[in-house]
Scaffold this active site. Structure first.
Site, mmCIF file in Angstrom:
data_model
loop_
_atom_site.group_PDB
_atom_site.id
_atom_site.type_symbol
_atom_site.label_atom_id
_atom_site.label_comp_id
_atom_site.label_asym_id
_atom_site.label_seq_id
_atom_site.Cartn_x
_atom_site.Cartn_y
_atom_site.Cartn_z
ATOM 1 N N GLY A 81 -1.475 -2.875 15.856
ATOM 2 C CA GLY A 81 -0.208 -3.473 15.031
ATOM 3 C C GLY A 81 0.856 -2.875 16.214
ATOM 4 O O GLY A 81 1.791 -3.375 16.937
ATOM 5 N N PHE A 82 0.889 -1.548 17.539
ATOM 6 C CA PHE A 82 1.256 -1.250 18.244
ATOM 7 C C PHE A 82 1.383 -2.691 19.409
ATOM 8 O O PHE A 82 2.556 -3.507 19.851
ATOM 9 C CB PHE A 82 1.139 -0.637 18.954
ATOM 10 C CG PHE A 82 2.879 0.398 20.016
ATOM 11 C CD1 PHE A 82 3.673 1.575 19.115
ATOM 12 C CD2 PHE A 82 3.069 -0.323 21.040
ATOM 13 C CE1 PHE A 82 4.388 1.363 20.083
ATOM 14 C CE2 PHE A 82 3.717 0.492 22.087
ATOM 15 C CZ PHE A 82 4.583 0.714 21.676
ATOM 16 N N ASN A 115 6.574 -1.142 6.892
ATOM 17 C CA ASN A 115 6.309 -2.249 7.479
ATOM 18 C C ASN A 115 5.984 -3.390 6.629
ATOM 19 O O ASN A 115 4.438 -3.131 5.678
ATOM 20 C CB ASN A 115 5.673 -2.369 9.214
ATOM 21 C CG ASN A 115 4.168 -2.619 9.110
ATOM 22 O OD1 ASN A 115 3.796 -3.409 9.361
ATOM 23 N ND2 ASN A 115 3.542 -1.879 8.997
ATOM 24 N N ARG A 116 6.094 -4.759 6.917
ATOM 25 C CA ARG A 116 5.786 -5.880 6.376
ATOM 26 C C ARG A 116 5.696 -6.887 7.083
ATOM 27 O O ARG A 116 6.414 -8.053 6.776
ATOM 28 C CB ARG A 116 6.489 -5.534 4.408
ATOM 29 C CG ARG A 116 8.034 -5.779 4.555
ATOM 30 C CD ARG A 116 8.905 -6.351 3.730
ATOM 31 N NE ARG A 116 10.270 -6.152 3.639
ATOM 32 C CZ ARG A 116 11.411 -5.904 3.930
ATOM 33 N NH1 ARG A 116 10.447 -4.721 2.668
ATOM 34 N NH2 ARG A 116 12.643 -6.372 3.330
ATOM 35 N N PHE A 163 1.349 -9.359 10.088
ATOM 36 C CA PHE A 163 0.401 -10.692 11.148
ATOM 37 C C PHE A 163 0.662 -11.058 11.482
ATOM 38 O O PHE A 163 0.872 -11.979 11.984
ATOM 39 C CB PHE A 163 -0.759 -10.587 10.389
ATOM 40 C CG PHE A 163 -1.744 -10.182 10.638
ATOM 41 C CD1 PHE A 163 -2.358 -8.707 10.222
ATOM 42 C CD2 PHE A 163 -3.054 -10.659 9.084
ATOM 43 C CE1 PHE A 163 -2.730 -7.451 9.231
ATOM 44 C CE2 PHE A 163 -3.572 -9.592 8.481
ATOM 45 C CZ PHE A 163 -3.729 -8.393 8.679
ATOM 46 N N ASN A 186 -8.313 -5.771 16.495
ATOM 47 C CA ASN A 186 -8.536 -6.194 15.505
ATOM 48 C C ASN A 186 -8.345 -7.340 14.711
ATOM 49 O O ASN A 186 -7.205 -7.856 15.434
ATOM 50 C CB ASN A 186 -7.727 -4.796 15.008
ATOM 51 C CG ASN A 186 -7.071 -4.811 13.004
ATOM 52 O OD1 ASN A 186 -6.573 -5.491 13.270
ATOM 53 N ND2 ASN A 186 -7.261 -3.317 13.014
ATOM 54 N N SER A 234 -4.691 -4.290 5.872
ATOM 55 C CA SER A 234 -3.185 -4.880 5.279
ATOM 56 C C SER A 234 -2.414 -4.439 4.113
ATOM 57 O O SER A 234 -3.522 -5.801 3.572
ATOM 58 C CB SER A 234 -2.767 -5.762 6.560
ATOM 59 O OG SER A 234 -1.071 -5.993 5.895
ATOM 60 N N ASN A 256 0.104 -6.609 3.524
ATOM 61 C CA ASN A 256 1.195 -7.514 3.679
ATOM 62 C C ASN A 256 1.079 -8.518 3.671
ATOM 63 O O ASN A 256 1.833 -9.422 4.370
ATOM 64 C CB ASN A 256 1.866 -6.637 4.936
ATOM 65 C CG ASN A 256 2.813 -5.592 5.094
ATOM 66 O OD1 ASN A 256 3.194 -5.527 4.191
ATOM 67 N ND2 ASN A 256 2.240 -4.894 6.173
ATOM 68 N N THR A 257 -0.026 -8.839 3.864
ATOM 69 C CA THR A 257 -1.139 -10.360 3.744
ATOM 70 C C THR A 257 -1.402 -10.022 2.009
ATOM 71 O O THR A 257 -2.010 -9.598 1.889
ATOM 72 C CB THR A 257 -2.080 -10.129 4.854
ATOM 73 O OG1 THR A 257 -1.727 -10.388 5.976
ATOM 74 C CG2 THR A 257 -2.768 -12.224 4.572
ATOM 75 N N LYS A 282 -11.762 -1.574 8.740
ATOM 76 C CA LYS A 282 -10.565 -0.720 8.961
ATOM 77 C C LYS A 282 -10.037 -0.960 7.045
ATOM 78 O O LYS A 282 -10.646 -1.917 6.683
ATOM 79 C CB LYS A 282 -9.582 -1.398 9.719
ATOM 80 C CG LYS A 282 -8.091 -0.347 9.375
ATOM 81 C CD LYS A 282 -6.932 -0.467 11.030
ATOM 82 C CE LYS A 282 -5.733 0.184 10.808
ATOM 83 N NZ LYS A 282 -5.041 -0.029 11.438
ATOM 84 N N ASN A 322 -6.025 2.495 7.052
ATOM 85 C CA ASN A 322 -4.343 1.901 7.315
ATOM 86 C C ASN A 322 -3.337 2.297 6.589
ATOM 87 O O ASN A 322 -3.355 3.649 5.597
ATOM 88 C CB ASN A 322 -4.255 0.664 6.823
ATOM 89 C CG ASN A 322 -3.775 -0.589 7.539
ATOM 90 O OD1 ASN A 322 -2.838 -0.833 7.671
ATOM 91 N ND2 ASN A 322 -4.462 -2.127 7.821
ATOM 92 N N THR A 323 -1.869 1.611 6.207
ATOM 93 C CA THR A 323 -0.950 2.056 5.592
ATOM 94 C C THR A 323 -1.053 1.936 4.153
ATOM 95 O O THR A 323 -1.940 1.320 3.565
ATOM 96 C CB THR A 323 0.650 1.107 6.336
ATOM 97 O OG1 THR A 323 -0.135 -0.217 6.142
ATOM 98 C CG2 THR A 323 0.841 1.108 7.469
HETATM 99 C C1 FMN Z 1 5.494 -1.479 12.655
HETATM 100 C C2 FMN Z 1 3.742 -1.580 12.530
HETATM 101 C C3 FMN Z 1 2.346 -2.288 12.560
HETATM 102 C C4 FMN Z 1 0.888 -2.497 11.415
HETATM 103 N N1 FMN Z 1 0.669 -3.298 12.423
HETATM 104 C C5 FMN Z 1 -1.282 -2.839 12.030
HETATM 105 C C6 FMN Z 1 -1.536 -4.787 12.219
HETATM 106 O O1 FMN Z 1 -1.540 -5.254 12.234
HETATM 107 N N2 FMN Z 1 -2.943 -3.785 12.271
HETATM 108 C C7 FMN Z 1 -3.361 -2.870 11.314
HETATM 109 O O2 FMN Z 1 -4.790 -2.907 11.285
HETATM 110 N N3 FMN Z 1 -2.764 -2.321 11.279
HETATM 111 C C8 FMN Z 1 -1.128 -1.995 11.917
HETATM 112 N N4 FMN Z 1 -0.659 -0.922 11.632
HETATM 113 C C9 FMN Z 1 -1.515 1.247 10.772
HETATM 114 C C10 FMN Z 1 -1.224 0.975 11.824
HETATM 115 O O3 FMN Z 1 -2.223 0.605 13.063
HETATM 116 C C11 FMN Z 1 -2.404 2.701 11.484
HETATM 117 O O4 FMN Z 1 -3.093 2.516 10.585
HETATM 118 C C12 FMN Z 1 -1.418 3.224 10.733
HETATM 119 O O5 FMN Z 1 0.194 3.203 10.997
HETATM 120 C C13 FMN Z 1 -1.078 4.628 10.328
HETATM 121 O O6 FMN Z 1 -1.151 5.558 11.717
HETATM 122 P P1 FMN Z 1 0.017 6.290 11.551
HETATM 123 O O7 FMN Z 1 0.473 7.235 10.541
HETATM 124 O O8 FMN Z 1 -0.060 7.183 13.696
HETATM 125 O O9 FMN Z 1 1.133 4.953 12.350
HETATM 126 C C14 FMN Z 1 1.202 -0.889 12.115
HETATM 127 C C15 FMN Z 1 1.592 0.064 11.476
HETATM 128 C C16 FMN Z 1 2.593 -0.276 11.963
HETATM 129 C C17 FMN Z 1 3.595 1.447 11.752
#
Ligand code: FMN
Length: 351
Positions: A62-63, A110-111, A114, A138, A172, A174-175, A210, A239-240
């Site tokens: 995601g970063f 976040n929403r 992708f 990913n 995710s 958000n999809t 994941k 994931n979130t």
């Molecule tokens: C802004 C943002 C975008 C993210 N985008 C994705 C993504 O595209 N694919 C994914 O598998 N996880 C994505 N994540 C989830 C992170 O990879 C991670 O699983 C989640 O943030 C928990 O870790 P953290 O508490 O260290 O942030 C995203 C998280 C954030 C905050």
């Protein structure tokens, strides 16, 4: 000093704008990034996924969605980087604003949905920059896909000779309907298809899955059985989350989307422990969700994670986060009498 000034400016900006500025900054190599690369005790080394990792801390997906800065991420000291989520076709993601800081809770909602340059463009970006570390990609389906499985297969084929592992993201929030893939029959069909594709392409690339934190015990036991049956190489937990605890302080807690950061830690560790009890040492767990210091890193390792990832702590604590976590982790391992990181894995799971 320079970092503190930049950081305080970035924290006043819109979160997505701040993120894009940080990406540009890292892309252009403005910082003497070698400053962040330290050598750590051998106690932090871990052998997993056919690789020797110098320490457990990697960058979560995601970063670096479009694989623009992974070599700078290695320079910041991360032992591995997961880029993406990448979709087959380019897509813009959801309307803005779509990223919200919950500063009081050291969390983010976040929403994004992708946003991606698409697999062809991302492939050509990676082809121009040999990864100088362990790279994971990913992958996920397009929002308006007619077959999610076909989307994963296309992405797998596109990327499997370019990276150390492919992470299949079914989690995710958000999809639309993506998380339905946690259902037994659907995940079985997806993983069988991916394994067949891997065989057909003679690919050695590892396959990781994941998973969402918002699942029940029955889902966990079904998923773990399928992971073992299909001999999946690793599982990324988690994931979130769409759940909001009553303890959240920030007014942004009402935003729709996936919650990450410190308020996710307990939820993610609970899921890690449940999976670890079934998977034991047969399939390694990459623990993600709220890792932000040595203590939280060790809690995740003792819950059953062999490697760690983080995202939100990089936003709140800045680029020295990897070094800080590792320095604290070494001290904590010694304090608690562990010979090595490996020795601590799953130690909170003994019945
Ligand atoms: C802004 C943002 C975008 C993210 N985008 C994705 C993504 O595209 N694919 C994914 O598998 N996880 C994505 N994540 C989830 C992170 O990879 C991670 O699983 C989640 O943030 C928990 O870790 P953290 O508490 O260290 O942030 C995203 C998280 C954030 C905050």
């Amino acid at each position: 000093m320079i970092y503190q000034m930049i950081s305080s400016l970035l924290h006043k900006a819109d979160p997505e704008l701040a993120h894009n500025l940080a990406i540009q900054f890292l892309k252009n190599d403005y910082l003497p990034l070698q400053l962040f690369q330290k050598k750590f005790s051998k106690k932090l080394e871990i052998n997993i996924l056919g690789k020797n990792f110098k320490h457990p801390v990697g960058l979560a997906a995601g970063f670096d969605k479009n694989a623009e800065i992974y070599n700078s991420i290695f320079k910041l000291g991360f032992s591995f980087a997961e880029v993406g989520t990448v979709t087959p076709l380019p897509q813009p993601g959801n309307p803005k604003p779509r990223v919200f800081r919950l500063s009081e809770d050291r969390s983010i909602i976040n929403r994004l949905g992708f946003p991606s340059l698409g697999m062809k463009e991302v492939r050509s970006i990676i082809e121009k920059k040999t990864p100088k570390g362990v790279l994971g990609i990913n992958i996920g389906p397009n929002k308006d896909s007619s077959s999610k499985i076909e989307d994963y297969l296309n992405c797998f084929e596109n990327f499997c000779n370019l990276c150390n592992y492919i992470c299949i993201n079914i989690s995710s929030p958000n999809t639309p309907n993506l998380r339905d893939l946690h259902e037994k029959d659907k995940i079985q069909e997806l993983l069988v298809s991916i394994k067949n594709k891997q065989k057909q392409l003679h690919s050695q690339t590892k396959i990781l899955l994941k998973i969402s934190p918002d699942i029940n015990d029955q889902n966990i036991s079904e998923l773990a059985t399928i992971l073992l049956d299909q001999k999946i190489d690793g599982v990324v937990l988690t994931n979130t989350s769409i759940h909001r605890s009553d303890n959240l302080l920030s007014s942004n807690k009402v935003e729709v989307g996936g919650l990450s950061g410190e308020s996710l830690e307990l939820i993610s560790n609970t899921i890690i422990k449940k999976f670890y009890k079934i998977l034991k040492n047969q399939i390694p767990i990459i623990g993600v969700g709220g890792v932000h210091d040595g203590q939280s890193a060790l809690r995740k390792i003792k819950s059953g994670a062999s490697l760690l990832q983080l995202y939100t702590a990089l936003v709140y604590k800045g680029p020295n986060i990897v070094n800080k976590i590792n320095e604290e982790l070494i001290k904590l391992l010694e304090l608690e009498g562990f010979e090595s990181l490996q020795d601590a894995v799953g130690k909170d799971c003994v019945d």
